[in-house]
Design a protein around this motif. Structure first.
Motif: not given
Length: 539
Positions: A344, A463-464, A467, A474, A478
């Motif tokens: 990530g 995961m991004y 946004r 994100p 993390c």
């Protein structure tokens, strides 16, 4: 004598093993290239719809700086009319861009995004493509893991190197995004074929005392690839040429057909004693410790004698009993979260606001001390090392959300600290998990853990997409996921300088009784054979 005792006689890390590690470490550089090249080939430059140009008669350079929003990301570029103002109220909710896109060439000459217009409505395809590549690693781990057990480590490494070079070069000539993604998927499968079996081949030829150090050596070469890629990408700004540059040298590995040795341990376990003996004699001679006929093959008791014991267990035994179930689920989560956050951060370095090439090099440099420090902390405590580095990585990532976008240096430093913690944690989990699982189900435990790690890799690019919910989402993920992992590590046992558990009974601390139809002291009702195994090791 068993194979570890043979290694004591012929040398556990002599000239033979050192040359072997040269052969298995060099491909690690190219593995890093393929794993991280999408940072550059899939980069999204500032872009603007062609209808936003002032006039065809009086062309003027487009000012891409107006596309930068408050969060530092391209803004307003998905509208068809931007010829008057950068104010959203003046733009209007028009249809998608009809005239195509123009991209800033300040940083990149071309990427897959600029060539196939993977922006706005098609922007998610870029992330999906990265996830499909990571899914290739999962498929490769399952397929080539099985084939390596059946046909040997060496042949699968050679097949993996051939697939990587062939499909990697083909990807540089892909006619469209879908063909490119399919070719990258195949490259992903080869990564698992090489990285797993190269590590196993090295481990199977290395003495007990040197295995941890030898494993770290391979990680260093992955870090070298991380750093070298930053330089290559800086010099080669066209994505097709960059893809070709990291793939074509792979054909040089055809020399491995003659120089890469077989695993004598695997040959012995598969009743191919004569072949194993030939390789052992060669290794002994190269190490300056020739052996005589006193080591007859009839004296070698190999892994096949232990096969009936291992075959009486399955992956279900990882979750049958309470303590084993708790430890297994925690270890699975730790593998998942380590890989999720590692990639990530690694695949989204453009989010931190600094020069993408400099950030890539810094992140690569961080790999070296992160892996080195584990050599000093692991022998003291596996448990404290694991939870401490997870806590450091998660806390640093979480702190980035409180730093303003214009303070890009501070955000990058925090991300670097986060990368340091996660990289060290990822190195530790390999050793720690092998010691948490008992001998009779260790291979099953490591196999399922590896699959969980691959799922983390698949989800890392996706995961991004969060946004769209929040620009901080994100990095919150993390941060919180490793912190949860750090807390869960408190529930794992300390394994440093302690004997490895051989049976599930060793983990549970009680005797499992088949006659009682279950387990004494209120454990699982599932009957298990009462087996005692000694000294099977981690192989």
């Amino acid at each position: 004598m068993n194979f570890d005792e043979i290694l004591c006689v012929i040398g556990g890390f002599g000239k033979f093993q050192k040359i072997l590690y040269v052969w298995i470490c060099v491909p690690q550089i190219f593995l890093a290239f393929h794993m991280l090249v999408s940072v550059f080939t899939g980069a999204v430059p500032p872009h603007l719809c062609r209808s936003a140009r002032p006039s065809a008669a009086t062309p003027a350079p487009l000012n891409f700086s107006v596309l930068t929003g408050a969060d530092g990301r391209p803004d307003l570029s998905c509208y068809a009319s931007m010829n008057r103002s950068a104010d959203p109220e003046d733009v209007g909710a028009t249809a998608g861009c009809q005239g195509g896109w123009e991209y800033s060439q300040e940083t990149f000459q071309s990427t897959i995004v600029t060539e196939w217009d993977l922006v706005c409505d098609d922007a998610t395809l870029n992330n999906v493509g990265s996830s499909i590549y990571m899914f290739g690693l999962l498929v490769g781990a399952v397929v080539f893991g099985h084939l390596a057990d059946k046909y040997g480590r060496r042949v699968i490494i050679l097949i993996g190197l051939a697939i990587q070079a062939t499909f990697g070069v083909a990807a540089a000539f892909a006619p469209n995004f879908y063909v490119y993604t399919a070719l990258r998927f195949m490259v992903g499968t080869s990564i698992s074929a090489i990285i797993m079996n190269a590590f196993v081949l090295g481990t199977e030829w290395t003495g007990l005392k040197q295995r941890m150090l030898a494993g770290i050596i391979t990680d260093y070469f992955f870090g070298f690839g991380y750093i070298i890629l930053a330089g290559l990408a800086y010099l080669i700004r066209d994505w097709r040429k960059l893809q070709l540059a990291i793939s074509a040298p792979g054909f040089l590995f055809f020399v491995y057909i003659w120089v890469l040795p077989k695993s004598a341990r695997w040959l012995m376990a598969n009743d191919r004693k004569e072949e194993a003996w030939e390789v052992i004699l060669k290794a002994a001679q190269m190490n300056g410790k020739p052996i005589g006929k006193e080591l007859e093959m009839c004296q070698i008791h190999n892994a096949e004698e232990k096969a009936p014991l291992r075959s009486s267990y399955s992956f279900l035994d990882l979750v049958r009993t309470p303590t084993m179930r708790k430890q297994s689920l925690i270890v699975f989560y730790l593998w998942f979260v380590n890989v999720l956050v590692y990639y990530g951060l690694s695949l989204n370095i453009s989010d931190f606001g600094m020069n993408i090439y400099l950030t890539q090099m810094i992140f690569g440099l961080v790999e070296m001390p992160a892996r080195t420090i584990t050599l000093f902390t692991l022998n003291r405590s596996r448990k404290i090392s694991q939870l401490a580095f997870l806590a450091v990585g998660g806390s640093a990532c979480l702190l980035t959300i409180f730093i303003p976008q214009d303070l890009s240096i501070i955000r990058t430093v925090l991300a670097m600290v986060g990368k340091f913690g996660i990289t060290a944690s990822l190195s530790i989990i390999y050793v720690y998990s092998a010691e948490v699982f008992p001998t009779v189900i260790r291979q099953n435990g490591i196999g399922i853990s590896s699959m969980c790690a691959r799922f983390g890799g698949v989800l890392a690019p996706m995961m991004y997409l969060l946004r769209s919910v929040s620009s901080h989402a994100p990095m919150v993920l993390c941060g919180l996921c490793p912190l949860l992992g750090s807390a869960l590590t408190l529930m794992l046992p300390e394994t440093a300088n302690k004997p490895l558990p051989d049976t599930i009974e060793d983990v549970e601390g009680v005797r499992l009784s088949k006659e009682d139809g279950g387990v004494k002291k209120g454990l699982s009702d599932a009957p298990l054979t009462n087996v005692t195994v000694g000294g099977a090791g981690t192989d």
